[in-house]
Design an enzyme around this catalytic site. Structure first.
Site, PDB file in Angstrom:
ATOM      1  CG  HIS A  71      -1.957  -1.075   1.227  1.00  0.00           C
ATOM      2  ND1 HIS A  71      -3.229  -0.938   0.733  1.00  0.00           N
ATOM      3  CD2 HIS A  71      -1.881  -2.353   1.671  1.00  0.00           C
ATOM      4  CE1 HIS A  71      -3.900  -2.074   0.887  1.00  0.00           C
ATOM      5  NE2 HIS A  71      -3.095  -2.945   1.441  1.00  0.00           N
ATOM      6  CG  ASN A 145      -7.925  -4.208   1.103  1.00  0.00           C
ATOM      7  OD1 ASN A 145      -7.249  -3.203   1.282  1.00  0.00           O
ATOM      8  ND2 ASN A 145      -7.421  -5.423   1.163  1.00  0.00           N
ATOM      9  CG  HIS A 336      -2.124  -0.958  15.076  1.00  0.00           C
ATOM     10  ND1 HIS A 336      -2.084  -2.262  14.620  1.00  0.00           N
ATOM     11  CD2 HIS A 336      -1.693  -1.009  16.370  1.00  0.00           C
ATOM     12  CE1 HIS A 336      -1.662  -3.044  15.592  1.00  0.00           C
ATOM     13  NE2 HIS A 336      -1.419  -2.312  16.658  1.00  0.00           N
TER      14      HIS A 336
HETATM   15 FE1  HDD Z   1      -2.466  -4.780   5.495  1.00  0.00          FE
HETATM   16  C1  HDD Z   1      -1.028  -1.755   5.121  1.00  0.00           C
HETATM   17  C2  HDD Z   1      -5.464  -3.513   4.318  1.00  0.00           C
HETATM   18  C3  HDD Z   1      -3.843  -7.939   5.556  1.00  0.00           C
HETATM   19  C4  HDD Z   1       0.300  -5.950   7.001  1.00  0.00           C
HETATM   20  N1  HDD Z   1      -3.111  -2.991   4.827  1.00  0.00           N
HETATM   21  C5  HDD Z   1      -2.364  -1.854   4.771  1.00  0.00           C
HETATM   22  C6  HDD Z   1      -3.160  -0.771   4.294  1.00  0.00           C
HETATM   23  C7  HDD Z   1      -4.411  -1.271   4.059  1.00  0.00           C
HETATM   24  C8  HDD Z   1      -4.378  -2.670   4.408  1.00  0.00           C
HETATM   25  C9  HDD Z   1      -5.612  -0.501   3.536  1.00  0.00           C
HETATM   26  C10 HDD Z   1      -2.681   0.647   4.056  1.00  0.00           C
HETATM   27  C11 HDD Z   1      -2.931   1.507   5.256  1.00  0.00           C
HETATM   28  C12 HDD Z   1      -2.490   2.912   4.958  1.00  0.00           C
HETATM   29  O1  HDD Z   1      -3.138   3.551   4.106  1.00  0.00           O
HETATM   30  O2  HDD Z   1      -1.528   3.346   5.571  1.00  0.00           O
HETATM   31  N2  HDD Z   1      -4.270  -5.579   4.959  1.00  0.00           N
HETATM   32  C13 HDD Z   1      -5.384  -4.872   4.607  1.00  0.00           C
HETATM   33  C14 HDD Z   1      -6.519  -5.761   4.575  1.00  0.00           C
HETATM   34  C15 HDD Z   1      -6.056  -7.004   4.903  1.00  0.00           C
HETATM   35  C16 HDD Z   1      -4.645  -6.888   5.160  1.00  0.00           C
HETATM   36  C17 HDD Z   1      -7.938  -5.336   4.244  1.00  0.00           C
HETATM   37  C18 HDD Z   1      -6.795  -8.284   5.032  1.00  0.00           C
HETATM   38  C19 HDD Z   1      -8.034  -8.379   5.373  1.00  0.00           C
HETATM   39  N3  HDD Z   1      -1.867  -6.612   6.125  1.00  0.00           N
HETATM   40  C20 HDD Z   1      -2.583  -7.780   6.091  1.00  0.00           C
HETATM   41  C21 HDD Z   1      -1.841  -8.831   6.741  1.00  0.00           C
HETATM   42  C22 HDD Z   1      -0.668  -8.263   7.179  1.00  0.00           C
HETATM   43  C23 HDD Z   1      -0.703  -6.873   6.768  1.00  0.00           C
HETATM   44  C24 HDD Z   1      -2.330 -10.258   6.916  1.00  0.00           C
HETATM   45  C25 HDD Z   1       0.485  -8.872   7.920  1.00  0.00           C
HETATM   46  C26 HDD Z   1       0.473  -9.996   8.547  1.00  0.00           C
HETATM   47  N4  HDD Z   1      -0.649  -4.003   5.909  1.00  0.00           N
HETATM   48  C27 HDD Z   1       0.323  -4.662   6.585  1.00  0.00           C
HETATM   49  C28 HDD Z   1       1.510  -3.786   6.904  1.00  0.00           C
HETATM   50  C29 HDD Z   1       1.071  -2.415   6.311  1.00  0.00           C
HETATM   51  C30 HDD Z   1      -0.279  -2.731   5.711  1.00  0.00           C
HETATM   52  C31 HDD Z   1       2.808  -4.321   6.479  1.00  0.00           C
HETATM   53  C32 HDD Z   1       2.038  -1.708   5.375  1.00  0.00           C
HETATM   54  C33 HDD Z   1       2.092  -0.295   5.829  1.00  0.00           C
HETATM   55  C34 HDD Z   1       1.330  -0.256   7.049  1.00  0.00           C
HETATM   56  O3  HDD Z   1       0.861  -1.497   7.366  1.00  0.00           O
HETATM   57  O4  HDD Z   1       1.131   0.713   7.739  1.00  0.00           O
HETATM   58  O5  HDD Z   1       1.709  -3.734   8.255  1.00  0.00           O
END
Ligand code: HDD
Length: 694
Positions: A71, A145, A336
């Site tokens: 993202h 999402n 978060h």
């Molecule tokens: Fe995630 C970012 C949505 C599963 C780990 N995720 C991130 C963002 C969105 C989502 C919208 C961007 C937030 C922003 O604008 O800063 N992610 C989802 C959805 C998931 C999902 C809807 C499943 C239902 N994500 C998911 C899993 C993991 C992560 C299973 C890790 C085990 N996601 C992350 C992250 C991010 C992230 C690595 C990257 C930047 C951040 O968090 O802030 O932690």
């Protein structure tokens, strides 16, 4: 209105306006010169003493922070949320969802998933839809999402999934695309991805606008009421403008013509006062019905069909303010999933549990330490009172000698409160320590089939084309074959159609299609009665019928859409047939039809002659037609359509082609009306454009 502008009032304290100021160092010392470094004589070496030079360059050297690991590409805006009434109070103590007098400030960040920060907006991808509610009871983040399902069931697979979809590690190709071997290799070996892959191959993955897409919390969460009773909940955002998508050919062209297409659209709409709106809705499931479904509520690869559990409206979100500074606000916002407030809690969904670890962890590296919650965009409007101290970037000056609990030296403060506190939902947990996927998570095919069955014919065609495009870029034949074999479990016709397009033998016949469908899944059932905020190109040259241009402008504007007049030079004028002047909004040479929702060619013989002889103009019209957009012309303008290969004889014209002949200088009333009706339908999907030369 309680709380409505609390976040902005807070941010006003840190907003910096440098108008009428003089240049200083970070220490506030005014400088007399910033264009040359301090040197030992003309043409001599730079002196270490030059603190202004060192500060300026050092700051520059450190200006970048790690982009989000997923993202990374996003755009955001401020807004507010307000419940319609208090009905949800029966199920949750979360005040911002249940008190219609509370207007909660918020920030939303939309994003793509796979691409880097500078990648194009219109790639085929999931869109992130993350909302931070600055509630009176603390920050609540709904990190969702635009798809209601996810690719994997357990967060331990997230690094594998992301490594597979990201550019391949040896050459970092391709950027922001799933059309490559490693992604499809993973998909073919991991059938739990299939449901979300169906969404990814559908038009949902290429939204027309962030303002025209749904949002979903994805997981089953839990609402908790005053008695501590839990209710399962799925969150839905429904856009007031309806859900609409682009077509793939268009997306690829927009990626070049305007890589910021979705970001710009959001920004422009808010600047123009066309505030995007969504309704928040919930699907509720009583805890006694936890096992009433043929899938597991804890499995994030499943939806609860809306026909089974209806979405009930809760309130409305409006986005009404653009950020002042992209980095400070949109880049530094830290979401978060574990940011919850009293009344909202988790379930044991293993994907959610993993997320509750990952988001805090990632902010520590991305934002450089444990005080990122003090960055203005992340600060709650609720009072913050912790015993946490020190760390990089500590912004607060905590007074007093204690930073521990219990203490007697500070009167026991911060004290433990007893009202509006977060109490974890209480439940008995019992089990052996095992590393094993639940048996209730094993059906990977029924819901992809449900999705496929629910699509309109044109949506199915687009899905097949998308599979063919993506798999067409996969070099390893056995990967293509394995994907087709998996699709055969979803629907045999789908698998055969895909196989034919990618040089793979059609499969013998897989699982029988269960025949069930869920109409709510089809974009064909989204609203089609509004043209608000749509952008229409009006092609003109000298000699255009100025009255018609004016009628078109007015007619569209009355219905909430915008006409942009494209002519020889931006900010210039075209000469009307009657000698009057027609304002040009956009230099035609700089514009492509792909960034418009429709196109109109008004009459005027000289203008039409010029346009019909202009390859760019003819291509513009042909391309809009190819992308199923409404196309209209009057009088001599019809010739431009004919040059573009569009039939203008009454019989042969399709419903998305609006024509007015022999107008005698003024368009009939129904001209704009018919065009607006076609525009409201978004696209004329039944139009056969295979032979359109664009
Ligand atoms: Fe995630 C970012 C949505 C599963 C780990 N995720 C991130 C963002 C969105 C989502 C919208 C961007 C937030 C922003 O604008 O800063 N992610 C989802 C959805 C998931 C999902 C809807 C499943 C239902 N994500 C998911 C899993 C993991 C992560 C299973 C890790 C085990 N996601 C992350 C992250 C991010 C992230 C690595 C990257 C930047 C951040 O968090 O802030 O932690």
């Amino acid at each position: 209105m309680a709380n409505g502008d609390a976040k902005h009032e807070q941010l006003d304290g840190v907003r910096a306006d440098l108008t009428d100021t003089e240049l200083t160092t970070q220490q506030g010392v005014r400088v007399d010169h910033t264009d040359d470094s301090l040197q030992a004589g003309e043409r001599g070496p730079t002196l270490l003493e030059d603190f202004h030079f060192r500060e300026k360059v050092t700051h520059f050297d450190h200006e970048r922070i790690p982009e989000r690991v997923v993202h990374a590409r996003g755009a955001g805006a401020y807004g507010h949320f307000q419940p319609y009434d208090g009905w949800l109070g029966e199920h949750t103590v979360a005040k911002f969802l249940t008190d219609p007098n509370v207007r909660t400030p918020l920030f939303v960040r939309f994003s793509t998933v796979a691409g880097s920060r500078g990648s194009a907006d219109t790639v085929r991808d999931v869109r992130g839809f993350a909302t931070k509610f600055y509630t009176e009871q603390g920050n609540y983040d709904l990190v969702g999402n635009n798809f209601p399902v996810f690719f994997i069931q357990d967060g331990i697979k997230f690094p594998d999934f992301v490594h597979a979809v990201k550019p391949e590690p040896h050459n970092e190709i391709p950027q922001a695309a799933s059309a490559h071997d490693t992604f499809w290799d993973f998909v073919s070996l991991q059938p739990e991805t299939l449901h979300t892959v169906m969404w990814l191959m559908s038009d949902r993955a290429i939204p027309r606008s962030y303002r025209m897409m749904q949002g979903f919390g994805v997981h089953t969460f839990r609402l908790v009421n005053a008695q501590g009773k839990g209710t399962f909940v799925k969150f839905h955002w429904t856009p007031v403008l309806g859900s609409h998508s682009l077509v793939w050919d268009e997306c690829q062209k927009i990626a070049g013509a305007d890589a910021d297409f979705n970001r710009r659209d959001l920004w422009d709409a808010i600047e123009a006062g066309q505030f995007p709106e969504w309704e928040l809705g919930v699907q509720l499931v009583d805890e006694t019905d936890e096992f009433a479904f043929d899938f597991d509520l804890l499995d994030a690869t499943k939806i609860i069909p809306e026909e089974q559990v209806p979405v009930r409206p809760v309130g409305k979100m409006v986005l009404d303010r653009n950020p002042d500074n992209f980095f400070a606000e949109t880049e530094q916002i830290a979401f978060h999933t574990a940011n919850v407030v009293p009344g909202i809690d988790f379930t044991n969904d293993p994907l959610l549990q993993a997320r509750n670890f990952s988001y805090l962890d990632t902010q520590l590296i991305r934002l450089g330490g444990p005080n990122f919650a003090q960055i203005p965009i992340n600060r709650p409007v609720a009072e913050v009172s912790t015993n946490q101290r020190d760390g990089y970037g500590q912004q607060r000056i905590h007074r007093g000698g204690t930073s521990y609990t219990p203490n007697s030296l500070s009167g026991g403060c911060p004290a433990i409160g007893d009202s509006e506190v977060f109490r974890h939902y209480q439940t008995r947990v019992d089990g052996d320590k095992i590393r094993k996927r639940s048996e209730s998570f094993t059906d990977h095919y029924s819901q992809p089939t449900l999705f496929w069955n629910s699509m309109a014919t044109w949506e199915k065609d687009h899905i097949v084309e998308a599979f063919r495009f993506e798999l067409g870029k996969v070099g390893h034949r056995h990967v293509r074959e394995r994907v087709v074999a998996e699709l055969d479990h979803v629907d045999h016709d789908l698998a055969v159609a895909v196989a034919h397009g990618i040089g793979v033998d059609p499969p013998a016949g897989g699982t029988e299609n269960h025949g069930r469908s869920s109409p709510a899944l089809s974009l064909a059932n989204s609203r089609t009665d509004s043209i608000a905020t749509r952008k229409v190109a009006v092609l003109v040259a000298d000699g255009v019928d100025a009255t018609e241009v004016e009628q078109i402008r007015r007619g569209l504007s009355e219905r909430g859409a915008t006409a942009e007049v494209l002519g020889a030079s931006h900010d210039g004028r075209a000469r009307g047939a009657d000698g009057s002047e027609v304002n040009i909004d956009v230099a035609a040479r700089t514009a492509m039809s792909v960034v418009y929702d429709g196109v109109i060619v008004p009459g005027g013989s000289e203008s039409a002659r010029t346009l019909a002889a202009d390859g760019h103009a003819v291509h513009f019209v042909a391309e809009a037609y190819k992308h199923h957009k409404p196309v209209a012309a009057s009088d001599e303008g019809l010739e431009v359509l004919r040059r573009a290969g569009i039939s203008t004889d009454g019989e042969g014209a399709d419903p998305g082609v609006v024509l007015a002949a022999n107008t005698g200088g003024a368009l009939p009333d129904q001209f704009v009306e018919q065009f607006a009706a076609a525009l409201g339908k978004h696209r004329e999907w039944d139009r056969d454009t295979a032979s359109t030369p664009a």
